[in-house]
Write an enzyme that holds these catalytic residues in place. Structure first.
Site, PDB file in Angstrom:
ATOM      1  N   CYS A  76       2.756  -1.200 -10.410  1.00 36.22           N
ATOM      2  CA  CYS A  76       1.826  -0.108 -10.133  1.00 36.22           C
ATOM      3  C   CYS A  76       0.469  -0.480 -10.735  1.00 36.22           C
ATOM      4  CB  CYS A  76       2.329   1.214 -10.697  1.00 36.22           C
ATOM      5  SG  CYS A  76       1.198   2.592 -10.338  1.00 36.22           S
ATOM      6  N   CYS A 224      -3.664   2.549  -3.692  1.00 32.37           N
ATOM      7  CA  CYS A 224      -2.459   1.828  -4.103  1.00 32.37           C
ATOM      8  C   CYS A 224      -2.910   0.435  -4.540  1.00 32.37           C
ATOM      9  CB  CYS A 224      -1.452   1.752  -2.966  1.00 32.37           C
ATOM     10  SG  CYS A 224       0.082   0.906  -3.428  1.00 32.37           S
TER      11      CYS A 224
HETATM   12  N1  LIG Z   1       4.991   3.149  -4.473  1.00 39.78           N
HETATM   13  C1  LIG Z   1       5.015   1.795  -4.986  1.00 39.78           C
HETATM   14  C2  LIG Z   1       4.763   1.744  -6.474  1.00 39.78           C
HETATM   15  C3  LIG Z   1       3.442   2.251  -6.892  1.00 39.78           C
HETATM   16  C4  LIG Z   1       2.301   1.516  -6.324  1.00 39.78           C
HETATM   17  C5  LIG Z   1       1.055   2.013  -7.023  1.00 39.78           C
HETATM   18  N2  LIG Z   1       0.516   3.227  -6.473  1.00 39.78           N
HETATM   19  C6  LIG Z   1       0.019   0.958  -7.214  1.00 39.78           C
HETATM   20  O1  LIG Z   1      -1.104   1.335  -7.547  1.00 39.78           O
HETATM   21  O2  LIG Z   1       0.353  -0.246  -7.130  1.00 39.78           O
HETATM   22  C7  LIG Z   1       6.393   1.181  -4.784  1.00 39.78           C
HETATM   23  O3  LIG Z   1       7.366   1.935  -4.770  1.00 39.78           O
HETATM   24  O4  LIG Z   1       6.434  -0.045  -4.700  1.00 39.78           O
END
Ligand SMILES: N[C@@H](CCC[C@H](N)C(=O)O)C(=O)O
Length: 302
Positions: A76, A224
């Site tokens: 994350c 993300c």
């Molecule tokens: N939802 C993603 C994990 C989180 C990603 C995050 N928001 C980021 O900033 O990288 C997953 O389940 O892989």
């Protein structure tokens, strides 16, 4: 009943993050607690970054990452920047080494308040994404949505930043696609045995692209970080951009550099919102009323 744990509600370019202080504790944030916290409008989040005591020498902390549906994530980027800002505000340290299930991450806060995270090396092998079947060339796999003879999205690049990503390349406004409809279909497609984060990317220059992401376990988010990294390396390896890319997500820009040593460096901001305490087993919570609210915070420990 176990002591309540401190938390800070933060965000990384609008990616809603809860930084949970689990240091000195033997328990973990349960999936039920995560779902309960997410159900409360004030604490709804995309990811929880649970800071635990270090587990291996040479690291500051072990960080557990939990999506809003209660599932575990391996990486994350935006959340890691929030952890750095919170711990830097608490300790005055500016450089950190964290262990996550995806490996060791180094991160540092700069004088201007921006934070760089070494997200490690991207992985491109079909088994590393992972995919359910062999694809020799993961720069472009056979996957599409929409009419078979006129697909709306097709031929994505796939990559892992410790977590699985599919990037669909488009040549018009990324906001003109119904990602709310296509996202969950693709997230849960059988080609992705561990599900996947689904992004739509429009390359706008040799060093710039625009990105929207439907996140695995969290849905449509304003940013993300790991998707921005996956999109930047995929754009470079398909000849669409160079190795230094500004990735514009709905919440703002992230600077991504895919170094010659294969490490991906992501740089961006983090923002503190408010503090509270919560029960890591149930998700019940209370807001801290110590007057820290209302101050403009550039940081704030969990
Ligand atoms: N939802 C993603 C994990 C989180 C990603 C995050 N928001 C980021 O900033 O990288 C997953 O389940 O892989």
């Amino acid at each position: 009943m176990a002591e309540l744990a401190a938390f800070a509600k933060m965000n990384g370019l609008g990616n809603e993050i809860i930084v949970a202080d689990m240091r000195g504790r033997a328990d973990r944030v349960t999936p039920e607690a995560a779902r309960a916290l997410n159900a409360s409008p004030a604490t709804r989040f995309d990811q929880i970054m649970a800071i635990h005591d270090p587990r291996v020498p040479g690291t500051d902390n072990f960080i557990e990452i939990i999506n809003s549906d209660g599932s575990q994530a391996q990486a994350c980027g935006n959340g890691t920047r929030c952890v750095v800002q919170a711990l830097s505000a608490e300790t005055g340290k500016k450089a950190f080494t964290f262990q996550t299930v995806a490996g060791i991450l180094n991160a540092q806060e700069h004088e201007n308040g921006l934070i760089s995270v070494d997200m490690g090396r991207p992985r491109f092998g079909w088994q590393d994404i992972p995919l359910a079947e062999e694809f020799a060339d993961t720069r472009k796999i056979e996957l599409q949505v929409g009419p078979i003879d006129d697909p709306v999205l097709h031929s994505p690049s796939v990559a892992s930043m410790g977590n699985p990503h599919a990037i669909f390349w488009v040549d018009r406004d990324v906001y003109s696609y119904d990602l709310e409809r296509f996202g969950p279909l693709l997230e849960n497609h059988p080609i992705f045995p561990e599900r996947a984060n689904i992004s739509i990317a429009e390359v706008t220059a040799d060093d710039a692209l625009t990105l929207r992401t439907w996140e695995r376990g969290a849905g449509l988010t304003r940013a993300c970080g790991s998707a921005a990294c996956a999109a930047a390396v995929s754009a470079a390896r398909t000849g669409r951009t160079g190795r230094r890319v500004t990735v514009s997500v709905p919440g703002g820009p992230l600077e991504i550099l895919w170094r010659e040593d294969d490490h991906v460096i992501m740089t961006g901001p983090a923002e503190w919102e408010f503090a509270g305490h919560f029960n890591p087993a149930t998700g019940s919570w209370e807001r801290e009323t110590s007057g820290r609210d209302g101050e403009h915070k550039t940081g704030g420990a969990a």
